[in-house]
Design a protein around this motif. Structure first.
Motif, PDB file in Angstrom:
ATOM      1  N   GLY A 220       0.826  -1.205   0.000  1.00 32.24           N
ATOM      2  CA  GLY A 220       0.000   0.000   0.000  1.00 32.24           C
ATOM      3  C   GLY A 220       0.857   1.251   0.000  1.00 32.24           C
ATOM      4  N   VAL A 221       0.731   2.047   1.052  1.00 30.48           N
ATOM      5  CA  VAL A 221       1.423   3.334   1.158  1.00 30.48           C
ATOM      6  C   VAL A 221       2.876   3.133   1.561  1.00 30.48           C
ATOM      7  CG1 VAL A 221       1.472   5.526   2.415  1.00 30.48           C
ATOM      8  CG2 VAL A 221      -0.712   4.533   1.733  1.00 30.48           C
ATOM      9  N   GLN A 222       3.767   3.984   1.008  1.00 31.40           N
ATOM     10  CA  GLN A 222       5.199   3.909   1.307  1.00 31.40           C
ATOM     11  C   GLN A 222       5.624   5.048   2.233  1.00 31.40           C
ATOM     12  OE1 GLN A 222       6.352   1.053  -0.063  1.00 31.40           O
ATOM     13  NE2 GLN A 222       4.272   0.982  -0.912  1.00 31.40           N
ATOM     14  N   ALA A 236       5.380   3.751  -5.553  1.00 32.01           N
ATOM     15  CA  ALA A 236       4.240   2.863  -5.759  1.00 32.01           C
ATOM     16  C   ALA A 236       4.327   1.613  -4.881  1.00 32.01           C
ATOM     17  CB  ALA A 236       4.174   2.451  -7.234  1.00 32.01           C
ATOM     18  N   PRO A 237       3.187   0.970  -4.626  1.00 30.52           N
ATOM     19  CA  PRO A 237       3.167  -0.301  -3.903  1.00 30.52           C
ATOM     20  C   PRO A 237       3.953  -1.373  -4.654  1.00 30.52           C
ATOM     21  CG  PRO A 237       0.964   0.640  -4.062  1.00 30.52           C
ATOM     22  CD  PRO A 237       1.839   1.445  -4.973  1.00 30.52           C
ATOM     23  N   GLY A 238       4.440  -2.369  -3.910  1.00 27.46           N
ATOM     24  CA  GLY A 238       5.212  -3.409  -4.571  1.00 27.46           C
ATOM     25  C   GLY A 238       5.359  -4.668  -3.741  1.00 27.46           C
ATOM     26  N   VAL A 257       3.937  -1.796  -8.845  1.00 26.81           N
ATOM     27  CA  VAL A 257       2.858  -1.588  -9.804  1.00 26.81           C
ATOM     28  C   VAL A 257       2.988  -0.197 -10.409  1.00 26.81           C
ATOM     29  CG1 VAL A 257       1.311  -3.151  -8.567  1.00 26.81           C
ATOM     30  CG2 VAL A 257       1.267  -0.720  -8.049  1.00 26.81           C
ATOM     31  N   SER A 258       2.303   0.009 -11.493  1.00 22.62           N
ATOM     32  CA  SER A 258       2.262   1.331 -12.118  1.00 22.62           C
ATOM     33  C   SER A 258       0.804   1.747 -12.278  1.00 22.62           C
ATOM     34  CB  SER A 258       2.960   1.318 -13.479  1.00 22.62           C
ATOM     35  OG  SER A 258       2.336   0.391 -14.345  1.00 22.62           O
TER      36      SER A 258
END
Length: 271
Positions: A220-222, A236-238, A257-258
């Protein structure tokens, strides 16, 4: 301590780590402005697209934000398309009783797993009501037994809280409080190849005494690397993939993800 055993088809096995999903009972709830259920779904789809054969899925804590049984059930359903064995360990936002209830009848919470020529150990660093982490005596004993009883296997140790400084003042204050005890155990064994964790919502890759130290972005959030105070990043989430080879070598990388766009909710002062 017999670990459950999985048979690798080849001389290496492929693991995927998902961490810090922070799901809610309701699918449309947001964390810091991001719909965490939707971002997890997109990360899962990316992992399936990029990794044609996943042998093991690791979820390293903070699966839930609200600690509800429904949120863990939602996590199980959302990652279900990844057709692989899976293991969970708790983070500071998790409610262990709810987590166990959602995992009932499965091996999700079993802490020791043998796969290929490796042993994976999932540790519990949860301190109820606290954001920081600790390894209780039973967890240190579990780790010692797991390492001692499989001296010919390579070991991957997983936990939620970071055991080393990441250069971020606010995050380092809420890491693993007794990392010295962890490393005292690990330093007695030459078969430890890597430590893997979540919690910090960012990528990390260093080494200590020949042991790889790895952390992974949230689904989710970084959080902003090297930040003095709480700060949300726009990354982005990963997820992280890990290729574990029979000889103890390890290949790994992070993929994101993009196309996810969200507006950070700055009214939230923490997470």
């Amino acid at each position: 301590m017999p670990g459950a055993s999985l048979t690798a088809v080849e001389d290496s096995v492929l693991l995927v780590q998902l961490t810090d999903s922070h799901l809610f009972a309701e699918a449309d709830d947001n964390l810091l402005g991001m719909n965490t259920c939707d971002s997890l779904r997109q990360v899962v789809e990316l992992a399936i697209d990029e990794q044609p054969r996943i042998d093991l899925l690791l979820a390293t804590g903070d699966l839930s934000q609200d600690g509800s049984v429904a949120s863990y059930q939602r996590f199980r359903r959302t990652v279900g398309p990844i057709r692989a064995q899976a293991r969970w360990c708790p983070g500071n936002h998790d409610e262990l009783s709810a987590m166990r209830e959602a995992a009932h009848g499965s091996s999700l919470m079993e802490p020791v797993l043998d796969i290929g020529n490796w042993r994976v150990v999932m540790l519990d660093t949860l301190v109820a009501g606290s954001v920081f982490g600790m390894l209780r005596g039973d967890q240190l004993e579990l780790l010692e037994r797991a390492l001692s009883e499989a001296p010919d296997r390579h070991h991957l140790i997983c936990l939620h809280h970071h055991p080393v400084s990441i250069g971020s003042r606010w995050m380092d204050a809420i890491g693993l409080r007794n990392s010295d005890e962890l490393f005292t155990v690990l330093d007695r064994h030459s078969n430890v190849r890597a430590l893997l964790w979540g919690h910090i919502h960012q990528e990390f890759d260093q080494s200590r005494n020949g042991v790889r130290l790895l952390a992974t972005p949230s689904t989710g959030v970084q959080f902003t690397p090297l930040s003095e105070d709480f700060q949300v990043d726009s990354a982005a989430p990963g997820y992280r993939w890990l290729r574990l080879h029979r000889d103890g070598q390890l290949d790994t990388g992070v993929s994101r993800v993009s196309g996810i766009e969200f507006e950070i909710d700055y009214t939230v002062k923490g997470y």
